[in-house]
Design a protein around this motif. Structure first.
Motif, PDB file in Angstrom:
ATOM      1  N   TYR A 170      -9.729 -92.968 -49.163  1.00 41.63           N
ATOM      2  CA  TYR A 170      -9.832 -91.738 -49.960  1.00 41.63           C
ATOM      3  C   TYR A 170     -10.278 -90.577 -49.077  1.00 41.63           C
ATOM      4  O   TYR A 170      -9.706 -89.478 -49.138  1.00 41.63           O
ATOM      5  N   VAL A 181     -11.789 -98.749 -57.749  1.00 46.44           N
ATOM      6  CA  VAL A 181     -10.453 -98.160 -57.603  1.00 46.44           C
ATOM      7  C   VAL A 181     -10.158 -97.232 -58.785  1.00 46.44           C
ATOM      8  O   VAL A 181      -9.601 -96.138 -58.608  1.00 46.44           O
ATOM      9  N   PHE A 217     -11.422 -98.679 -49.443  1.00 41.43           N
ATOM     10  CA  PHE A 217     -10.853 -97.687 -50.356  1.00 41.43           C
ATOM     11  C   PHE A 217     -11.590 -96.344 -50.255  1.00 41.43           C
ATOM     12  O   PHE A 217     -10.963 -95.280 -50.353  1.00 41.43           O
TER      13      PHE A 217
END
Length: 623
Positions: free
Chosen positions: A21, A129, A17
């Protein structure tokens, strides 16, 4: 405890993640830069300060008149850590990527803190998250470049190490955080107090003393010494509570009710509610952590500048987010412990409910305010052929030349000793780059008529000569022999067709209005696009027969007097120069009062010398 072969999977998911990003927001940041959505303030002046520092001119900048050092704006010595990068890759895009990487890395302490407090690695993944999908983080990421955005990650590391009792690791990140902006030392001071009072560690007193000394040095010595007015220029935003630092302290001591009234205005209360919404207000269960952000909260809530208490539009809320996030994790722990005592439901199920609650609200908040395709408000800025054409003009300006340019182009020209934002034209200015097409911002001008009044005289004096022009771009050079305006300059005003959803017919003497649509931009500017055709030469007087647009808001709850504008392009391409039967397009901008309801506005289109007009009723869907 997870099996040995699988215990690293949660960390790998977090790393995935983080990488996702970085890829997305690096792309989006660079895309915005190419779409001319960055400017001299603030990407340009930081880039120039760092580039000058790499050349031996310590944090020098020229993008603000009278302000020649970045230290006069903010005390942010962390910028000096970026100077070595400019010896290798001197480019403003580097700053955008570095900012993205630093913000993304905040997901790691988010994960570690959640795993430590809530004991399940997959819960840590969920909370990582939640951190990455925060519109506070994403909005700051895409608003130029600011050193204070680093605090979203650095302060979260500091909080994690503070709570774990890893003192010297905490000190490292506390120092880095305090180096990001002049208000942050007060946050570190409170964190030192936490260590002293809650952990009974006297070293916290040393942190408090060190933080206070740096705060005083930064705000009473460094910034005033480099400010053109002898104090922080941002103090003007606090006129309601006394102005400068001494004035605010005096107001707090003599009239605390005034402080309370400013901080509790409805829009300030709404700001707090919006800050806490994505974590379901669970931060309130751990006020001892949330209130460590009180200095930055006060800086925003006591300000008269409304963007400082807009949650996700700029960078002002980034120092607050680490404490909202950390206190929410502790709040989940508190709520979980309380619910276990009164419920027969499995503790693991209770934790799942609490974490799911936070994830649900976080994703709902992201859907409303986020900067990914998962958000209903997401819109990828278009890089138009006009934007791409800018490089033809940027490339003509010599690297060391002193240049004045429209704000969106200053960031692209800021790697030079001196660069100014138009209308500043000092005696050493050699080049001037402008864009009158209406596709980019005109800061510091408040409206287009003012901007046109500043540009038009350039064609009448001999100091600067026009050397190139196309599609609304104008490139001037001091002392050059002026060239006539080429026909290709007017291409920004010519169109091949009227979009189907914009077709609208009205005959105004020798002029035909063939299309019209409206767009509300940033809740404050109404963009009116119109398509025109000149049918014959009758009744066309260059002075008196330019189409006029008048906006009426007399029926609005917050009514305003009629606003009248000539066509934006009329200053550069008046109707008497339009070829017969040529379709011409215009983009006129009206600045609206705050919170204007579009359903109560009417637009009148007319010619001054004609007793004919068309009335267009504007609604929330644009027509």
């Amino acid at each position: 405890m997870l099996h040995t072969k699988t215990k690293y999977w949660p960390q790998l998911i977090v790393a995935f993640f983080i990488s996702l990003y970085i890829v997305w927001f690096s792309f989006l940041s660079l895309h915005q830069h190419q779409a001319m959505l960055t400017g001299g303030l603030d990407l340009g002046n930081v880039n120039q300060s760092l580039w000058n520092s790499s050349q031996g001119r310590f944090l020098q900048m020229t993008t603000m008149e009278g302000q020649y050092s970045r230290l006069g704006l903010h005390a942010e010595p962390i910028l000096l850590l970026l100077v070595p990068f400019y010896w290798i890759i001197p480019d403003p895009r580097l700053l955008l990527i570095i900012q993205t990487v630093v913000l993304a890395l905040g997901a790691w302490p988010a994960y570690k803190l959640a795993v430590w407090k809530l004991e399940y690695p997959l819960v840590g993944v969920v909370m990582a998250v939640v951190y990455l999908f925060s519109p506070i983080i994403q909005g700051a990421n895409l608003f130029h470049f600011h050193a204070v955005t680093f605090t979203a990650t650095l302060l979260l590391f500091a909080v994690y190490y503070m709570l774990r009792g890893y003192f010297w690791r905490f000190v490292l990140f506390a120092i880095l955080s305090a180096a990001c902006k002049e208000e942050i030392p007060l946050i570190i001071l409170l964190m030192g107090g936490y260590i002293w009072l809650f952990d009974h560690d006297r070293r916290g007193l040393g942190v408090m003393v060190g933080a206070l000394i740096w705060f005083l040095v930064a705000n009473l010595l460094i910034i005033p010494a480099h400010s053109p007015i002898g104090e922080n220029i941002h103090y003007e935003r606090y006129a309601s509570v006394g102005g400068g630092l001494s004035g605010m302290i005096k107001t707090a001591l003599t009239d605390p009710l005034q402080i309370w009234q400013v901080a509790t205005k409805p829009d300030k209360i709404n700001y707090i509610l919006q800050l806490l919404f994505p974590v379901g207000y669970l931060s309130l269960l751990a006020p001892q952590i949330f209130l460590l952000s009180a200095p930055s909260l006060a800086v925003n809530m006591l300000s008269d500048y409304e963007l400082m208490y807009a949650v996700d539009e700029q960078h002002y809320s980034t120092p607050i987010w680490p404490f909202i996030f950390a206190s929410a994790i502790v709040g989940i722990r508190v709520a979980h412990n309380q619910l276990k005592r009164v419920s027969r439901v499995s503790p693991k199920f209770l934790l799942s409910i609490l974490v799911g609650y936070v994830l649900l609200l976080s994703m709902a908040n992201h859907a409303l305010r986020g900067r990914t395709p998962l958000s209903i408000t997401f819109n990828l800025p278009e890089i138009t052929p006009h934007h791409q054409l800018a490089h033809r003009f940027l490339d003509q300006i010599p690297p060391e030349a002193v240049v004045s340019a429209q704000n969106p182009y200053v960031a692209h020209l800021s790697q030079r000793p001196r660069v100014y934002i138009f209308p500043r034209l000092d005696t050493d200015t050699k080049w001037l780059l402008l864009d009158v097409s209406g596709e980019v911002a005109i800061y510091p001008f408040e409206n287009w008529p003012d901007y046109q009044q500043a540009v038009l005289p350039l064609f009448e004096q001999a100091e600067f000569g026009l050397i190139d022009a196309a599609d609304g771009y104008l490139l001037f050079q001091r002392g050059a022999s002026p060239q006539p305006i080429p026909e290709q300059f007017y291409s920004f005003a010519k169109a091949d067709h009227v979009p189907v959803d914009s077709q609208y017919s009205a005959q105004l003497g020798a002029m035909s209005l063939l299309g019209l649509n409206t767009t509300l931009y940033a809740d404050e500017s109404l963009i009116v696009k119109t398509w025109w055709q000149r049918n014959d030469d009758s009744l066309l007087n260059p002075e008196n027969n330019q189409p006029m647009l008048t906006l009426f808001g007399t029926d609005c709850p917050n009514s305003f007097p009629p606003l009248t504008r000539k066509l934006l392009l009329a200053g550069w391409y008046p109707p008497h120069k339009w070829p017969l039967d040529q379709l011409v397009q215009d983009r006129t901008i009206f600045e609206l009062p705050p919170q204007t309801d579009l359903d109560c506005i009417s637009l009148k289109i007319s010619l001054p010398d004609e007793d004919k007009s068309a009335i267009y009723r504007i609604t929330t869907n644009g027509k």
